[in-house]
Every structure is written in structure tokens, then in C-alpha cells.
Write a protein that holds these residues in place. Structure first.
Motif, PDB file in Angstrom:
ATOM      1  N   ARG A   1      -2.871 -12.256  -5.851  1.00  0.00           N
ATOM      2  CA  ARG A   1      -4.200 -12.205  -5.240  1.00  0.00           C
ATOM      3  C   ARG A   1      -5.157 -13.172  -5.961  1.00  0.00           C
TER       4      ARG A   1
ATOM      5  N   ARG B   1       5.089 -18.769  -7.203  1.00  0.00           N
ATOM      6  CA  ARG B   1       5.937 -17.715  -7.786  1.00  0.00           C
ATOM      7  C   ARG B   1       6.345 -18.090  -9.215  1.00  0.00           C
TER       8      ARG B   1
ATOM      9  N   ASP C   1       6.523 -10.816   3.521  1.00  0.00           N
ATOM     10  CA  ASP C   1       7.122 -10.578   2.199  1.00  0.00           C
ATOM     11  C   ASP C   1       8.640 -10.365   2.297  1.00  0.00           C
TER      12      ASP C   1
ATOM     13  N   ARG D   1      -5.111   3.246   1.979  1.00  0.00           N
ATOM     14  CA  ARG D   1      -5.716   1.991   1.515  1.00  0.00           C
ATOM     15  C   ARG D   1      -7.154   1.862   2.023  1.00  0.00           C
TER      16      ARG D   1
ATOM     17  N   ARG E   1       1.866  -8.347   6.169  1.00  0.00           N
ATOM     18  CA  ARG E   1       2.322  -8.708   4.820  1.00  0.00           C
ATOM     19  C   ARG E   1       3.765  -8.248   4.583  1.00  0.00           C
TER      20      ARG E   1
ATOM     21  N   ASP F   1       9.239  -8.063  -6.239  1.00  0.00           N
ATOM     22  CA  ASP F   1      10.505  -8.660  -6.692  1.00  0.00           C
ATOM     23  C   ASP F   1      10.711  -8.427  -8.178  1.00  0.00           C
TER      24      ASP F   1
ATOM     25  N   SER G   1       0.806  -1.233   0.000  1.00  0.00           N
ATOM     26  CA  SER G   1       0.000   0.000   0.000  1.00  0.00           C
ATOM     27  C   SER G   1       0.836   1.279   0.000  1.00  0.00           C
TER      28      SER G   1
ATOM     29  N   ARG H   1      10.530 -14.032   3.562  1.00  0.00           N
ATOM     30  CA  ARG H   1      10.393 -15.355   2.929  1.00  0.00           C
ATOM     31  C   ARG H   1      11.704 -15.761   2.252  1.00  0.00           C
TER      32      ARG H   1
END
Ligand code: CDP
Length: 225
Positions: free
Chosen positions: A41, A109, A184, A157, A180, A131, A15, A187
Motif C-alpha cells: 500500500r 515485489r 492477487d 472492512r 483484488r 505470499d 479483509s 498474477r
């Protein structure tokens, strides 16, 4: 201003207005805009509806297999599964609450990256995500990394969701975007990170016009146009 045939990669925290900025850029320079987050999403909506997520548990082998049947694509009006527009559903808090765990999966991914890279050959593309400058298009000629104050982001948002008729509380949105960002950034596969050659844009106190002026300055310098 006419800019050369390049790929513009925009990454950054949740966001931070990446999509809105990317759309303005696309419009200003006649570029194609692609929202990579919409595909993550979309996979998440597919996983929820298909029953591949049970609480915190994801049935990864079954989801991986089912991805072979998933016709997820960009269409006239945003994102689609087959003929069905999923634009509204993928913006829900339910999807926002599950998308980051789904986006940690290498199978997911790979699925999304295959689709995204198909657009790269054409150049004149602006793509936003987490990424893009590091993994999807590491050779992109222009990379921007966006950040902003978390509360500013949550308020923006929440306003955006309310304008679409989705009722939300700012504190829930804030909690979701911080969660998130954490997942994110931590990971194993392609974490959210600034590419070494990306330029940072903190837009906490900037409007869209100011961001566009900032970008034009950068482009003029970098590409001599
Ligand atoms: O618009 P917003 O910043 O809320 O997020 P988005 O771009 O719609 O992306 C939703 C989620 O998809 C992110 O929180 C990431 O978990 C994932 N994502 C990703 O892992 N890699 C990308 N290139 C884009 C999105």
C-alpha cells in the motif's frame, strides 16, 4: 503458553482479518508483527503521489527507478515514508483500488521482499500477506491460510474504515475486495495461494477469542508446548 522461536506466516484473501489476528498473536506470544500489505500500500501511495499511475497505465521503468529513492519503513505508529506517517492514507479506497495492479510488478515485489526478509533472522515474527508462506518465508514453521465469506469480510472492512472516519459503502468494499482477490490470485509473480503445508482457517463465524483458542490448540499439538 511459551512457544519456540518460530516464524508464523499468515496468508489469505482480502479483509479476512489477517492483520487483526496477527496483532493478537503478537501480543499474546510476544512476537513482532509485520504487515506486508502495508508496504504494498505504501508503494502504491508513492506511485500515485509521484504521478507514476495514469488511469490503468503504470510507468513501470520510471517507478522502478524512483523506488531507489523511496524510504518506506515501519515505525512507532505503523508505516512511514521518511518521517511522514502514511497510516491513514494507505487505508483509503483510492489506494485499495490501485494496490493489486502495483503488487503484480516484480520490481515492486523484490523491493518489498528485501525489506520483509530483513526481519526473518530474528524469528519470533508473525507476518501477514498473500505470499508469506509460499515465497517470502517458505520455511516458516507455522503457516495459516485465512478465508471467510465475502459479504462478512466486506461488512467487517466497512466497519473498520468507518471507525477510522473513512465513509464507504459495503457494496464498493465488496467489489474492491473481489477484484483484488482475482488479481492477487491470477498474477504471474507470487500469486496468492495456499502453501501445501498451510492450515486453513475459515473465520466467517468465529470471533477473535475463538480464533486464538483454535491457534493455541494447533501450536500445542505441533510444537508440544
Ligand atoms: O488488509 P487487506 O486484506 O485488505 O490487504 P493488505 O494485506 O493490506 O494488502 C493489500 C494488497 O497488497 C493485496 O490486495 C495485494 O494486492 C498486495 N499484497 C501482496 O501482493 N502480497 C502480500 N504479501 C501482501 C499484500
Amino acid at each position: 503458553m511459551h512457544i519456540p522461536d518460530i516464524i508464523i506466516a499468515i496468508d489469505g484473501y482480502s479483509s479476512t482479518g489477517k492483520s487483526s489476528f496477527a496483532k493478537i498473536i503478537a501480543n499474546e506470544f510476544g512476537f513482532l508483527y509485520l504487515d506486508s500489505g502495508a508496504l504494498y500500500r505504501g508503494v502504491t501511495l508513492f506511485a500515485i503521489e509521484g504521478g507514476y499511475i495514469d488511469g490503468e497505465t503504470i510507468d513501470i521503468p520510471a517507478l522502478d527507478k524512483a523506488l531507489d529513492t523511496l524510504d518506506l519503513h515501519f515505525g512507532e505508529d505503523g508505516t512511514y515514508i521518511g518521517e511522514r506517517s502514511i497510516e491513514k492514507e494507505i487505508r483509503s479506497m483510492e489506494v485499495a483500488g490501485k494496490v493489486s495492479p502495483i503488487a503484480t510488478l516484480s520490481q515492486v515485489r523484490d523491493f518489498v521482499n528485501r525489506k520483509l526478509r530483513e526481519f526473518g533472522d530474528a524469528k519470533r515474527v508473525v507476518m501477514d500477506g498473500r505470499d508469506i508462506g509460499t515465497t517470502v518465508f517458505p520455511d516458516a514453521e507455522l503457516k495459516i491460510f485465512m478465508t471467510a465469506d465475502p459479504l462478512v469480510r466486506a461488512e467487517r472492512r466497512a466497519d473498520e474504515m468507518r471507525a477510522k472516519g473513512i465513509e464507504v459503502r459495503v457494496e464498493d468494499v465488496l467489489a474492491n475486495l473481489q477484484e483484488r482477490d482475482y488479481i492477487d490470485s491470477h498474477r504471474d509473480v507470487s500469486p496468492l495461494a495456499k502453501a501445501d503445508d498451510a492450515i486453513v482457517l475459515d473465520n466467517s463465524h468465529m470471533n477473535m477469542q475463538q480464533q486464538l483458542e483454535w491457534l493455541k490448540g494447533i501450536i500445542a499439538d505441533k510444537f508440544d508446548c
